[in-house]
Write a protein that holds these residues in place. Structure first.
Motif, short mmCIF file in Angstrom:
data_model
loop_
_atom_site.label_atom_id
_atom_site.label_comp_id
_atom_site.label_asym_id
_atom_site.label_seq_id
_atom_site.Cartn_x
_atom_site.Cartn_y
_atom_site.Cartn_z
N LEU A 164 18.46 10.67 36.18
CA LEU A 164 18.97 10.12 36.89
C LEU A 164 19.68 11.05 38.05
O LEU A 164 19.42 10.68 39.15
CB LEU A 164 19.95 9.08 36.45
CG LEU A 164 20.84 8.35 37.23
CD1 LEU A 164 19.65 7.22 37.92
CD2 LEU A 164 21.84 7.52 36.77
N LEU A 165 20.12 11.80 37.90
CA LEU A 165 20.84 12.98 38.58
C LEU A 165 20.02 14.10 38.49
O LEU A 165 20.06 14.93 37.80
CB LEU A 165 22.35 13.43 38.36
CG LEU A 165 23.08 12.22 38.33
CD1 LEU A 165 24.66 12.52 37.89
CD2 LEU A 165 23.45 12.04 39.81
N LYS A 166 19.32 14.33 39.72
CA LYS A 166 18.53 15.63 39.86
C LYS A 166 19.20 16.85 39.59
O LYS A 166 20.12 17.11 40.28
CB LYS A 166 17.64 15.77 40.97
CG LYS A 166 16.42 16.60 40.94
CD LYS A 166 15.56 16.43 42.35
CE LYS A 166 14.54 17.46 42.23
NZ LYS A 166 14.38 18.26 43.44
N ASP A 167 18.46 17.96 38.69
CA ASP A 167 19.21 19.23 38.54
C ASP A 167 20.47 19.01 37.91
O ASP A 167 21.43 20.22 38.23
CB ASP A 167 19.21 20.15 39.88
CG ASP A 167 17.53 20.15 40.16
OD1 ASP A 167 16.69 20.39 39.27
OD2 ASP A 167 17.38 20.06 41.48
N PHE A 168 20.93 18.06 37.50
CA PHE A 168 22.35 17.88 36.78
C PHE A 168 22.63 18.76 35.49
O PHE A 168 23.64 19.32 35.65
CB PHE A 168 22.73 16.68 36.51
CG PHE A 168 24.24 16.36 36.24
CD1 PHE A 168 25.41 16.60 37.22
CD2 PHE A 168 24.54 16.05 34.95
CE1 PHE A 168 26.55 16.55 36.75
CE2 PHE A 168 25.99 15.80 34.81
CZ PHE A 168 27.04 16.23 35.55
N TYR A 169 21.55 18.79 34.90
CA TYR A 169 21.41 19.77 33.45
C TYR A 169 20.20 20.15 33.23
O TYR A 169 19.15 19.46 33.36
CB TYR A 169 22.42 18.95 32.29
CG TYR A 169 21.68 17.76 31.95
CD1 TYR A 169 20.52 17.68 30.72
CD2 TYR A 169 21.51 16.41 32.48
CE1 TYR A 169 19.87 16.61 30.30
CE2 TYR A 169 20.89 15.53 32.07
CZ TYR A 169 20.04 15.56 30.99
OH TYR A 169 19.30 14.40 30.60
N THR A 170 20.00 20.97 32.43
CA THR A 170 18.96 21.38 31.60
C THR A 170 19.07 21.20 30.12
O THR A 170 20.23 21.64 29.49
CB THR A 170 18.37 22.79 32.21
OG1 THR A 170 19.42 23.52 31.71
CG2 THR A 170 18.07 22.91 33.61
N ILE A 171 17.95 20.93 29.48
CA ILE A 171 18.13 20.96 28.06
C ILE A 171 17.81 22.42 27.57
O ILE A 171 16.51 22.90 27.82
CB ILE A 171 16.98 20.01 27.29
CG1 ILE A 171 17.46 18.55 27.89
CG2 ILE A 171 17.14 19.92 25.87
CD1 ILE A 171 16.59 17.49 27.63
N SER A 172 18.44 23.12 26.80
CA SER A 172 18.21 24.38 26.02
C SER A 172 17.51 24.27 24.79
O SER A 172 16.60 24.92 24.77
CB SER A 172 19.51 25.22 26.00
OG SER A 172 20.36 25.57 27.11
#
Length: 123
Positions: free
Chosen positions: A2-10
């Motif tokens: 939903l929020l582009k580039d808000f988080y990345t999955i490690s």
């Protein structure tokens, strides 16, 4: 997302039958933190709930709609500059053909930041 580039999955791994462990890295430079709050960035609770939904969608390989929430407890503030890495424990169980129940504990370091239970409907 939903929020582009808000988080990345490690990482996202299945640790037992219905249990999953995810590690995510929050983008502290995201626009959300410029308004929530200027000079003192804090992760919005609704963003945490969206992350849980998106991880559950990835686990179930199905789009989901939140049907109900219970036992929602925000227990610590998350400042993305101080603690950008979060660990999410998810217990994901299908309770009916189209309903998925999730229990979550979100932590940073040894601090519990969020606990919640919710039911999603597959769409």
């Amino acid at each position: 997302m939903l929020l582009k580039d808000f988080y990345t999955i490690s990482s996202l791994e299945n640790t037992a039958d219905s249990k999953y462990l995810a590690t995510i890295l929050i983008n502290e430079e995201h626009e959300v933190f410029k308004g929530h709050f200027p000079g003192n960035p804090i992760m919005p609770g609704v963003c945490m709930m969206q992350i849980i939904k998106e991880l559950t969608e990835q686990i179930t390989e199905s789009p989901l709609f939140m049907q109900s929430l219970s036992n929602v407890k925000f227990m610590a503030l998350i400042n993305p500059f101080n603690t950008p890495e979060l660990r999410l424990e998810l217990d994901v169980a299908t309770i009916e053909d189209n309903l998925v129940k999730v229990k979550n504990i979100t932590c940073f370091n040894e601090t519990v930041a969020l606990k919640l239970s919710c039911v999603y409907k597959k769409v």
